[in-house]
Design an enzyme around this catalytic site. Sequence first.
Site, PDB file in Angstrom:
ATOM      1  N   SER A  49       0.840  -1.203   0.000  1.00  0.00           N
ATOM      2  CA  SER A  49       0.000   0.000   0.000  1.00  0.00           C
ATOM      3  C   SER A  49       0.870   1.247   0.000  1.00  0.00           C
ATOM      4  O   SER A  49       1.976   1.249   0.562  1.00  0.00           O
ATOM      5  CB  SER A  49      -0.900   0.000   1.242  1.00  0.00           C
ATOM      6  N   TYR A  76      -2.338  -0.347  10.161  1.00  0.00           N
ATOM      7  CA  TYR A  76      -2.527  -0.917   8.825  1.00  0.00           C
ATOM      8  C   TYR A  76      -1.263  -0.755   7.993  1.00  0.00           C
ATOM      9  O   TYR A  76      -0.767  -1.714   7.379  1.00  0.00           O
ATOM     10  CB  TYR A  76      -3.711  -0.244   8.130  1.00  0.00           C
TER      11      TYR A  76
END
Length: 348
Positions: A128, A153
């Site tokens: 990501s 995350y």
Amino acid sequence: MNILVTGAAGFIGAHCVLRLLRDGHRVCGLDNFNDYYDPQLKHDRVRWVQEQVGSFPLAQIDLADAPAIEALFAREQPDAVIHLAAQAGVRYSLDNPKAYLDSNLSGFLNILEGCRHHPVKHLIYASSSSVYGANQHTPYSTHDGVNHPLSLYAATKKANELMAHSYSHLFGIPSTGLRFFTVYGPWGRPDMSPIRFAQAIVEGSPLKLFNYGQHQRDFTYIDDIVESIARLVDQPPSTAPDWDREQPDAASSMAPWRIYNIGGEHPVELKDYLALMEKHLGRKANVELLPLQPGDVLNTCADVHELERDTGFHPRIELDEGLRRFVAWFRDYYPLHAHAPLAAEQQG
């Protein structure tokens, strides 16, 4: 190739399965159909794929179930793995951190173990843009360090890159990490801005715009993500012969391991993104401007020249066109009473 796609009922996963099947690959899917958001959307994505290319094997397994993952690898013996399943969402990680440990760390370890004991030609996994964290040097380069994540995350995604590197080094698993930049398009997740914004505009409800709409995001249309994956799947990385231990490059390695950015290279302020959404929906938003939220990064912008160098492809769908396609799907998928008046207003 015989390809295992995890997260096959997810946003990127469903599009990826469709493309791979159209390209003539055999695909086995995996998804746990959890309730992070409405599982019906996941079932509908699978049905959408099946309507176009027919049925495909789809195992309902949780990533954290190590025996089930091992049995799946033993049964399917995949040539390649495209690992897209994960617990997503920056803000959700503030309240539910354990979900990220179970799925993104323990689950990824189980995938790595499957690739170890049933050797694959290529492991591609989703990272990501959030791994860049506090880094304010843009465009983000894969050669930059990513040592300051701003959310759990993001930390789990960086951990995935490190875990993959160790398995590539120890067991020779060719692995490629893909840092996705704000993916959007038809069949997207309802916790992401396109559906949230479109629903708020349709309903006339307050639309929360954090950091007063001054965030910048490098939006990437789903077709560009899938095209990149399709081109990379049969291009496993090799060791970098000139990799220097004295001056280590963060994007490559002495192991068969690589990292790529996949982004549009054209960051847009959220307020301008919202204006395009309003244009295609034919309505104005009821905007509520709010301060920056914990865990959010201020701006993202991808340097994708290495993706283009190695695949000959550069993300090409402009945001205006991508949102036009998204709104067409949104009107079709969500209740008719929401989109019928919009069509009339748009025509007017």
